[in-house]
Scaffold this active site. Sequence first.
Site, PDB file in Angstrom:
ATOM      1  N   GLY A 149       0.829  -1.200   0.000  1.00 56.50           N
ATOM      2  CA  GLY A 149       0.000   0.000   0.000  1.00 56.50           C
ATOM      3  C   GLY A 149       0.860   1.244   0.000  1.00 56.50           C
ATOM      4  O   GLY A 149       2.022   1.207  -0.429  1.00 56.50           O
ATOM      5  N   SER A 150       0.301   2.324   0.501  1.00 64.19           N
ATOM      6  CA  SER A 150       1.012   3.600   0.470  1.00 64.19           C
ATOM      7  C   SER A 150       2.146   3.624   1.490  1.00 64.19           C
ATOM      8  O   SER A 150       2.109   2.912   2.512  1.00 64.19           O
ATOM      9  CB  SER A 150       0.030   4.728   0.760  1.00 64.19           C
ATOM     10  OG  SER A 150      -0.555   4.512   2.025  1.00 64.19           O
TER      11      SER A 150
ATOM     12  N   VAL B 164       0.820   4.668   5.132  1.00 63.19           N
ATOM     13  CA  VAL B 164       0.205   3.620   5.966  1.00 63.19           C
ATOM     14  C   VAL B 164       1.242   2.532   6.272  1.00 63.19           C
ATOM     15  O   VAL B 164       1.306   2.013   7.394  1.00 63.19           O
ATOM     16  CB  VAL B 164      -1.054   3.028   5.279  1.00 63.19           C
ATOM     17  CG1 VAL B 164      -1.642   1.910   6.118  1.00 63.19           C
ATOM     18  CG2 VAL B 164      -2.096   4.107   5.026  1.00 63.19           C
ATOM     19  N   GLY B 165       2.096   2.220   5.303  1.00 67.48           N
ATOM     20  CA  GLY B 165       3.116   1.181   5.495  1.00 67.48           C
ATOM     21  C   GLY B 165       4.035   1.495   6.665  1.00 67.48           C
ATOM     22  O   GLY B 165       4.399   0.605   7.439  1.00 67.48           O
TER      23      GLY B 165
ATOM     24  N   GLU C 216       5.747  -3.390   0.715  1.00 65.95           N
ATOM     25  CA  GLU C 216       5.730  -3.085  -0.730  1.00 65.95           C
ATOM     26  C   GLU C 216       4.955  -1.782  -0.870  1.00 65.95           C
ATOM     27  O   GLU C 216       3.727  -1.788  -0.948  1.00 65.95           O
ATOM     28  CB  GLU C 216       5.031  -4.209  -1.508  1.00 65.95           C
ATOM     29  CG  GLU C 216       5.742  -5.546  -1.459  1.00 65.95           C
ATOM     30  CD  GLU C 216       7.006  -5.588  -2.315  1.00 65.95           C
ATOM     31  OE1 GLU C 216       7.287  -4.617  -3.039  1.00 65.95           O
ATOM     32  OE2 GLU C 216       7.712  -6.599  -2.242  1.00 65.95           O
TER      33      GLU C 216
ATOM     34  N   CYS D 188       1.886   0.419  -9.056  1.00 63.55           N
ATOM     35  CA  CYS D 188       3.016   0.876  -8.236  1.00 63.55           C
ATOM     36  C   CYS D 188       4.216   1.131  -9.154  1.00 63.55           C
ATOM     37  O   CYS D 188       5.072   1.951  -8.860  1.00 63.55           O
ATOM     38  CB  CYS D 188       3.346  -0.149  -7.163  1.00 63.55           C
ATOM     39  SG  CYS D 188       3.463  -1.812  -7.810  1.00 63.55           S
TER      40      CYS D 188
HETATM   41  P1  NAD Z   1      -3.411   2.256   1.203  1.00 63.53           P
HETATM   42  O1  NAD Z   1      -2.129   2.441   1.931  1.00 63.53           O
HETATM   43  O2  NAD Z   1      -4.450   3.296   1.341  1.00 63.53           O
HETATM   44  O3  NAD Z   1      -4.116   0.886   1.638  1.00 63.53           O
HETATM   45  C1  NAD Z   1      -3.466  -0.360   1.535  1.00 63.53           C
HETATM   46  C2  NAD Z   1      -4.096  -1.350   2.489  1.00 63.53           C
HETATM   47  O4  NAD Z   1      -3.855  -0.923   3.828  1.00 63.53           O
HETATM   48  C3  NAD Z   1      -5.622  -1.471   2.367  1.00 63.53           C
HETATM   49  O5  NAD Z   1      -5.980  -2.824   2.498  1.00 63.53           O
HETATM   50  C4  NAD Z   1      -6.114  -0.648   3.554  1.00 63.53           C
HETATM   51  O6  NAD Z   1      -7.403  -1.020   4.008  1.00 63.53           O
HETATM   52  C5  NAD Z   1      -5.055  -0.968   4.586  1.00 63.53           C
HETATM   53  N1  NAD Z   1      -4.956   0.004   5.690  1.00 63.53           N
HETATM   54  C6  NAD Z   1      -5.346   1.306   5.703  1.00 63.53           C
HETATM   55  N2  NAD Z   1      -5.050   1.856   6.911  1.00 63.53           N
HETATM   56  C7  NAD Z   1      -4.449   0.895   7.641  1.00 63.53           C
HETATM   57  C8  NAD Z   1      -3.904   0.853   8.953  1.00 63.53           C
HETATM   58  N3  NAD Z   1      -3.913   1.924   9.752  1.00 63.53           N
HETATM   59  N4  NAD Z   1      -3.343  -0.302   9.378  1.00 63.53           N
HETATM   60  C9  NAD Z   1      -3.293  -1.394   8.584  1.00 63.53           C
HETATM   61  N5  NAD Z   1      -3.818  -1.421   7.334  1.00 63.53           N
HETATM   62  C10 NAD Z   1      -4.384  -0.280   6.873  1.00 63.53           C
HETATM   63  O7  NAD Z   1      -3.016   2.032  -0.335  1.00 63.53           O
HETATM   64  P2  NAD Z   1      -3.960   1.919  -1.611  1.00 63.53           P
HETATM   65  O8  NAD Z   1      -4.494   3.278  -1.945  1.00 63.53           O
HETATM   66  O9  NAD Z   1      -4.908   0.781  -1.458  1.00 63.53           O
HETATM   67  O10 NAD Z   1      -2.917   1.460  -2.723  1.00 63.53           O
HETATM   68  C11 NAD Z   1      -2.130   2.317  -3.485  1.00 63.53           C
HETATM   69  C12 NAD Z   1      -0.717   2.382  -2.963  1.00 63.53           C
HETATM   70  O11 NAD Z   1      -0.143   1.077  -2.892  1.00 63.53           O
HETATM   71  C13 NAD Z   1       0.210   3.167  -3.883  1.00 63.53           C
HETATM   72  O12 NAD Z   1       1.059   3.966  -3.106  1.00 63.53           O
HETATM   73  C14 NAD Z   1       0.995   2.083  -4.606  1.00 63.53           C
HETATM   74  O13 NAD Z   1       2.244   2.503  -5.111  1.00 63.53           O
HETATM   75  C15 NAD Z   1       1.143   1.065  -3.529  1.00 63.53           C
HETATM   76  N6  NAD Z   1       1.407  -0.262  -4.080  1.00 63.53           N
HETATM   77  C16 NAD Z   1       2.673  -0.757  -3.978  1.00 63.53           C
HETATM   78  C17 NAD Z   1       2.986  -1.992  -4.526  1.00 63.53           C
HETATM   79  C18 NAD Z   1       4.387  -2.530  -4.435  1.00 63.53           C
HETATM   80  O14 NAD Z   1       4.551  -3.708  -4.713  1.00 63.53           O
HETATM   81  N7  NAD Z   1       5.376  -1.759  -4.064  1.00 63.53           N
HETATM   82  C19 NAD Z   1       1.990  -2.743  -5.174  1.00 63.53           C
HETATM   83  C20 NAD Z   1       0.712  -2.217  -5.259  1.00 63.53           C
HETATM   84  C21 NAD Z   1       0.430  -0.974  -4.696  1.00 63.53           C
END
Ligand code: NAD
Length: 508
Positions: free
Chosen positions: A244-245, A248-249, A266, A300
Site C-alpha cells: 500500500g502507500s 500507511v506502510g 511493498e 506501483c
Molecule cells: P493504502 O495504503 O491506502 O491501503 C493499503 C491497504 O492498507 C488497504 O488494504 C487498507 O485497508 C489498509 N490500511 C489502511 N489503513 C491501515 C492501517 N492503519 N493499518 C493497517 N492497514 C491499513 O493504499 P492503496 O491506496 O490501497 O494502494 C495504493 C498504494 O499502494 C500506492 O502507493 C501504490 O504505489 C502502492 N502499491 C505498492 C505496490 C508494491 O509492490 N510496491 C503494489 C501495489 C500498490
Amino acid sequence: MEFAKQEYEFLSEIGLSPETPGCFVNGKWKAHGPTVSSINPANNQKIATVVEASLEDYEEGMKACSEASKIWMELPAPKRGEVVRQIGDALREKLHHLGRLLSIEMGKILPEGIGEVQEVIDMCDFAVGLSRQLNGSVIPSERPNHMMLETWNPLGVVGVITAFNFPCAVLGWNACIALVCGNCVVWKGAPTTPLITIAITKLVSEVFERNKLPGAIFTSFCGGAEIGQAIAKDPRISLVSFTGSTKVGLMVQQTVHQRFGKCLLELSGNNAIIIMDDADIKLAVRSVLFAAVGTAGQRCTTCRRLLIHESIYQTVLDQLVDVYKQVKIGDPLEKGTLLGPLHTPESRKNFEKGIENIKSQAWKILTGGSVIESEGNFVQPTIVEISPTADIVKEELFAPVLYVMKFQTFEEAVKINNSVPQGLSSSIFTRSPENIFKWLGPHGSDTGIVNVNIPTNGAEIGGAFGGEKATGGGREAGSDSWKQYMRRSTCTINYGNELPLAQGINFG
Ligand code: NAD
C-alpha cells in the site's frame, strides 16, 4: 435476490451473490461488521453489497487460524505444493470470470484483469516447484568432528494486507509462497475490492475442503483500517506482508516492530524512464505510453517521470504527445480501450488537485489535464513539462500524469532518477553496453527493479519484486523471496567426543 444489472449475473458462477458476508472464518462465511457496497468505477453504480468483518469476527478467525497452523506446518512441503497446484487449477477454470470481475470492480481494462489473475496462476505453478526446493545447507565447521547445518521452518501465520490496484496478484505473490513454506494465511483485501477478495477466497477454500484440510488455513476478511491494525498488532501473526502507500506502510511497520514481528513492505513508487541519445526512440515511446497510461496510472510501477536526453528531447515529445492523443478512453470491458476509469471519485479528485497544483506553479501541460465529464471516474492522460527539482515531482500522484524533463549527461540522468524518496522501479533506453553496466552498478539506479529497454512495469514473477528507500525494502514472488516466509535455524553438531574450547579444563 438478483444482481442490480443482468451483466453482473456471471458473478454467481464464481460464488458471489448480491449480498455476501465478507469473512471466511474457521471454514465458514459470516460477518458482523458494517455493510458496504462494491462500486463499478466506470459508472459509480453498485455491483453488490458486502458485510465487512467486526473485531469479534477477526478474533474468531485468528483463533482457528493459529490452531490450523499446527496441522498445516506438519504436512510435507511437496504435499502443500500439491494443494497449491489445485488452487492454480481452480483459478484457471474461472480465469475469464475473475478477470471480468477485476475489470468491473477495480476498473482496469479486461486484458489487464485477465493478466492479473493469470499472474496468480503462474505464482501457483512457481510455488509448486518451490515446494520441493526449500533447501537448507551444510556449512564447513572450523572445529574438528563438527558439522554446521542451516534448516528452514515455517513461521506459523502470515498476514497479508493488500492494496486496491492489484487486488489479487499481490495476494498470489504472498500467499502461494507462504502456503508452500508451511504457513497459514490471513488476508485482508482492499476495502474497495471486496468481491475480488470473496471470489478468490471461495475458490481457495473449496480446494482445502476437497483435501479435507481445515478451512482456517486460509482465513480472509473484508474490511478497512481497523482490521489492518488488528493484524499489525497481533502477536499470533509472525510476518505481516503489507502492500500500500508509504504513509500507511510506515505506521504498520512501527506497530509490527513494537511486538518484534517481521514485516515485508511493498510501498509507493515514483518510477523513471531515461531515454538516452542512442536509444531506439520508437521502442522507447511505445514503452513509455504503456508504462504511464496502463491501469490509468495506478500501478506501483507506473512511469511517472520521463527523462529525455536534450538532443532528442523534442523528437520524443512530439511522438509521445501524438500517441497520447490516440489513446482510447472508456469502458474497461470494451475491446480497444486502453485507459479505463480511476478507481474511485476520490482518486479523480486527487487527480484534479494534482493538476491545480501543477498549474499554480506554472508548469506546462503538454496534453490532457482535465477530468472527463461522465458518470465514471475518467480523466485524460496527461503530460507535464517540469523541472526535476520541483517538489511535486518527488510525490506519487496515483493517476496517469507523466512529468517530463531534460538532461545532458548519463550521470545527470542517474542523479535525477535517484533524487526521489521512493525506489521501486526504473528503466533506461540505450544501446550502449557502457551505459547499461553503469546503470546496473553501484553508482547506477538505486531502485529494486532496474530495467533496460523495457518499461518500468510488467515485472515477471520469477524475479524478486520490490523496492528500496520509501518503497519499503521488501521482496516478493520469485528468486529467493521465499526465505522471508520461513525462519532459519543454524545448527552445529558435534559428532566426536571432544569439546575443543573446553580443552585444558579438568572436569573431574
Ligand atoms: P493504502 O495504503 O491506502 O491501503 C493499503 C491497504 O492498507 C488497504 O488494504 C487498507 O485497508 C489498509 N490500511 C489502511 N489503513 C491501515 C492501517 N492503519 N493499518 C493497517 N492497514 C491499513 O493504499 P492503496 O491506496 O490501497 O494502494 C495504493 C498504494 O499502494 C500506492 O502507493 C501504490 O504505489 C502502492 N502499491 C505498492 C505496490 C508494491 O509492490 N510496491 C503494489 C501495489 C500498490
